[in-house]
Design an enzyme around this catalytic site. Structure first.
Site, PDB file in Angstrom:
ATOM      1  N   ARG A  23       0.750  -1.176   0.039  1.00  0.00           N
ATOM      2  CA  ARG A  23       0.127   0.087  -0.211  1.00  0.00           C
ATOM      3  C   ARG A  23       0.775   1.165  -0.100  1.00  0.00           C
ATOM      4  O   ARG A  23       0.468   2.266  -0.519  1.00  0.00           O
ATOM      5  CB  ARG A  23      -1.034  -0.084   1.310  1.00  0.00           C
ATOM      6  CG  ARG A  23      -1.962   1.245   1.173  1.00  0.00           C
ATOM      7  CD  ARG A  23      -3.287   1.133   2.261  1.00  0.00           C
ATOM      8  NE  ARG A  23      -2.681   0.598   3.493  1.00  0.00           N
ATOM      9  CZ  ARG A  23      -2.141   1.304   4.471  1.00  0.00           C
ATOM     10  NH1 ARG A  23      -1.699   2.560   4.209  1.00  0.00           N
ATOM     11  NH2 ARG A  23      -2.049   0.830   5.602  1.00  0.00           N
ATOM     12  N   LYS A  43     -12.185   1.848 -18.618  1.00  0.00           N
ATOM     13  CA  LYS A  43     -12.870   2.254 -19.974  1.00  0.00           C
ATOM     14  C   LYS A  43     -11.744   1.976 -21.069  1.00  0.00           C
ATOM     15  O   LYS A  43     -11.715   0.814 -21.191  1.00  0.00           O
ATOM     16  CB  LYS A  43     -13.072   3.843 -19.998  1.00  0.00           C
ATOM     17  CG  LYS A  43     -13.941   4.092 -18.836  1.00  0.00           C
ATOM     18  CD  LYS A  43     -15.536   3.696 -18.554  1.00  0.00           C
ATOM     19  CE  LYS A  43     -15.782   3.867 -17.331  1.00  0.00           C
ATOM     20  NZ  LYS A  43     -15.822   5.482 -17.064  1.00  0.00           N
ATOM     21  N   TYR A  85     -18.591  13.757 -15.779  1.00  0.00           N
ATOM     22  CA  TYR A  85     -19.164  12.498 -15.468  1.00  0.00           C
ATOM     23  C   TYR A  85     -19.809  12.741 -13.983  1.00  0.00           C
ATOM     24  O   TYR A  85     -19.373  13.503 -13.271  1.00  0.00           O
ATOM     25  CB  TYR A  85     -17.737  11.761 -15.042  1.00  0.00           C
ATOM     26  CG  TYR A  85     -17.985  10.335 -14.601  1.00  0.00           C
ATOM     27  CD1 TYR A  85     -18.531   9.278 -15.344  1.00  0.00           C
ATOM     28  CD2 TYR A  85     -17.794  10.106 -13.178  1.00  0.00           C
ATOM     29  CE1 TYR A  85     -18.747   8.101 -15.035  1.00  0.00           C
ATOM     30  CE2 TYR A  85     -17.804   8.691 -12.780  1.00  0.00           C
ATOM     31  CZ  TYR A  85     -18.413   7.949 -13.640  1.00  0.00           C
ATOM     32  OH  TYR A  85     -18.693   6.576 -13.172  1.00  0.00           O
ATOM     33  N   ASP A 113      -9.817  15.164 -16.919  1.00  0.00           N
ATOM     34  CA  ASP A 113     -10.294  14.048 -17.166  1.00  0.00           C
ATOM     35  C   ASP A 113     -10.165  13.707 -18.583  1.00  0.00           C
ATOM     36  O   ASP A 113     -11.022  13.985 -19.467  1.00  0.00           O
ATOM     37  CB  ASP A 113     -11.676  13.916 -16.666  1.00  0.00           C
ATOM     38  CG  ASP A 113     -12.160  12.458 -16.698  1.00  0.00           C
ATOM     39  OD1 ASP A 113     -11.679  11.622 -17.379  1.00  0.00           O
ATOM     40  OD2 ASP A 113     -13.103  12.202 -15.811  1.00  0.00           O
TER      41      ASP A 113
HETATM   42  C1  LIG Z   1     -15.901   5.907 -15.795  1.00  0.00           C
HETATM   43  C2  LIG Z   1     -15.547   7.445 -15.644  1.00  0.00           C
HETATM   44  C3  LIG Z   1     -14.986   7.756 -14.693  1.00  0.00           C
HETATM   45  C4  LIG Z   1     -15.035   7.116 -13.344  1.00  0.00           C
HETATM   46  O1  LIG Z   1     -14.226   6.033 -13.487  1.00  0.00           O
HETATM   47  P1  LIG Z   1     -14.537   4.717 -12.444  1.00  0.00           P
HETATM   48  O2  LIG Z   1     -13.380   3.663 -13.193  1.00  0.00           O
HETATM   49  O3  LIG Z   1     -15.729   4.233 -13.180  1.00  0.00           O
HETATM   50  O4  LIG Z   1     -14.097   4.904 -11.129  1.00  0.00           O
HETATM   51  C5  LIG Z   1     -14.385   9.099 -14.635  1.00  0.00           C
HETATM   52  N1  LIG Z   1     -14.535  10.023 -15.578  1.00  0.00           N
HETATM   53  C6  LIG Z   1     -15.000   9.566 -16.639  1.00  0.00           C
HETATM   54  C7  LIG Z   1     -15.069  10.623 -17.989  1.00  0.00           C
HETATM   55  C8  LIG Z   1     -15.575   8.182 -16.872  1.00  0.00           C
HETATM   56  O5  LIG Z   1     -16.233   7.813 -18.028  1.00  0.00           O
END
Ligand SMILES: *Cc1c(COP(=O)(O)O)cnc(C)c1O
Length: 384
Positions: free
Chosen positions: A47, A195, A99, A170
């Protein structure tokens, strides 16, 4: 895209990035399930100090983004670690479209009086430039979820910022193959590796990447203190997924462009949002800024929520499921998601996978046609 520090293109580098070069070593870093290590080697406890498997993922994503990466349990864990950097009383500038998890996190912090949130339209560049002067965390998401708006990252990232402010992007929808925010001047770029990096709907992981050693240390510390560590198998699978990301992305965004153009011309679709379409409100910035227009299309079905639900129900090849960026195409009605009720009720977000474009089109076309001819079946509720 060619990284100036490398002789080969990122697409080629990605295939073997993070690989062990020792004779006799496995080609890929294997899953190393370990909480603790024999003392004296510099690595004591996972960790705090990481594991070889997490580090393989950090090398891959860090190299793609052009910085040093910290891998997390999920995209939201990475995002929470960035929010954790700002002090009490800060101002967070957040896109009007983003998001829903990030909006939820920002609103929860505001409710606890940890910071105040200022929502700004992604295409209002002047408002973002002003925000750079007063906000402590400038949070950009481009393309945005689910309206696929593009922020003028080049202008906003280059603007002078309030002392100590963090500008975060992001970069999940674009991936570092289409856009590299750190090169433009962002302090941190985050990925939901769940994703496109993972790409197979079988893991949760996130990565935050920065060029600033202090911020990198602080993000690592936030992971350590929150215990927001990635799983061993997940990190391994994310690297495995990343190996084919360039190929998957290229195929899926080619298909997405074709499908978007056909959806736009379909009589049962009233509006199609895809940054590659000339009709998209931020198409010109998208052309300038993105190497590819991405794999997500949002479109409004003619009629109401029931009509859109019916389209989802009638689809065969395209999975009615949330999430995005995987090999299989998925679709969902976004206004059905808690916190997303402000969206057009018949808006469907389609994540284009790697299936054959004509098969995908045939599926969409039959579902859209059937929705007009059999409207009575249309009220079947689909969302869980
Ligand atoms: C899915 C997503 C997140 C969050 O990611 P997780 O892996 O589900 O926690 C953040 N930003 C965007 C644009 C996303 O599509």
């Amino acid at each position: 895209m060619k990284d100036p520090t490398r002789a080969i293109r990122l697409e080629s580098w990605l295939v073997s990035a993070g690989r062990e070069r020792e004779p006799g070593a496995p080609l890929n870093v294997p899953p190393v399930p370990a909480s603790n290590f024999v003392l004296g080697g510099g690595r004591e406890y996972a960790r705090d100090d990481g594991t070889p498997t997490w580090e393989a993922l950090e090398k891959v994503v860090g190299g793609l983004e052009g910085g040093d990466a910290v891998a997390f349990a999920s995209g939201m864990a990475a995002i929470a670690a960035v929010f954790d950097q700002i002090v009490a009383g800060s101002v967070v500038a957040l896109p009007d479209d983003c998001y829903q998890g990030v909006a939820g996190l920002a609103e929860a912090g505001q409710a606890k009086e940890r910071w105040t949130v200022k929502r700004i339209a992604l295409d209002d560049t002047d408002a973002w430039l002003r925000a750079c002067e007063y906000a402590d965390l400038i949070w950009l998401e481009s393309p945005s979820n689910p309206l696929l708006m593009i922020a003028d990252l080049e202008a906003i990232c280059a603007a002078p910022r309030k002392h100590g402010a963090i500008l975060a992007v992001d970069n999940t929808f674009a991936t570092p193959l289409n856009q590299r925010p750190l090169e433009l001047g962002a302090n941190v770029s985050v990925q939901s590796a769940t994703k496109l990096i993972g790409g197979h709907s079988d893991l949760l992981a996130g990565v935050a990447t920065t060029k600033a050693p202090k911020l990198w240390m602080a993000l690592k510390k936030a992971r350590e203190l929150a215990g927001a560590t990635p799983g061993t198998l997940e990190a391994f699978l994310a690297v495995r997924g990343a190996r084919t990301m360039a190929l998957r992305l290229e195929r899926a965004q080619q298909t997405a462009m074709l499908l978007a153009a056909r959806l736009e011309a379909h009589p049962q679709v009233t509006r199609t949002r895809y940054p590659g379409l000339a009709s998209h409100p931020t198409h010109e910035i998208a052309r300038r800024q993105l190497r590819g227009f991405g794999t997500i299309i949002s479109f409004d079905v003619r009629g109401d929520a029931d009509a859109a639900n019916a389209v989802c129900a009638y689809l065969g090849l395209i999975q009615h499921a949330t999430s995005l960026g995987a090999v299989e195409s998925t679709i969902e009605r976004r206004a059905a998601i808690p916190g997303q009720e402000h969206l057009p009720p018949s808006l469907l977000r389609l994540s284009v996978g790697i299936e054959d474009v004509e098969d995908l089109w045939a599926d969409l076309d039959q579902a859209l046609r059937r929705t007009v001819s059999e409207p009575s079946v249309a009220s079947t509720p689909q969302e869980a």
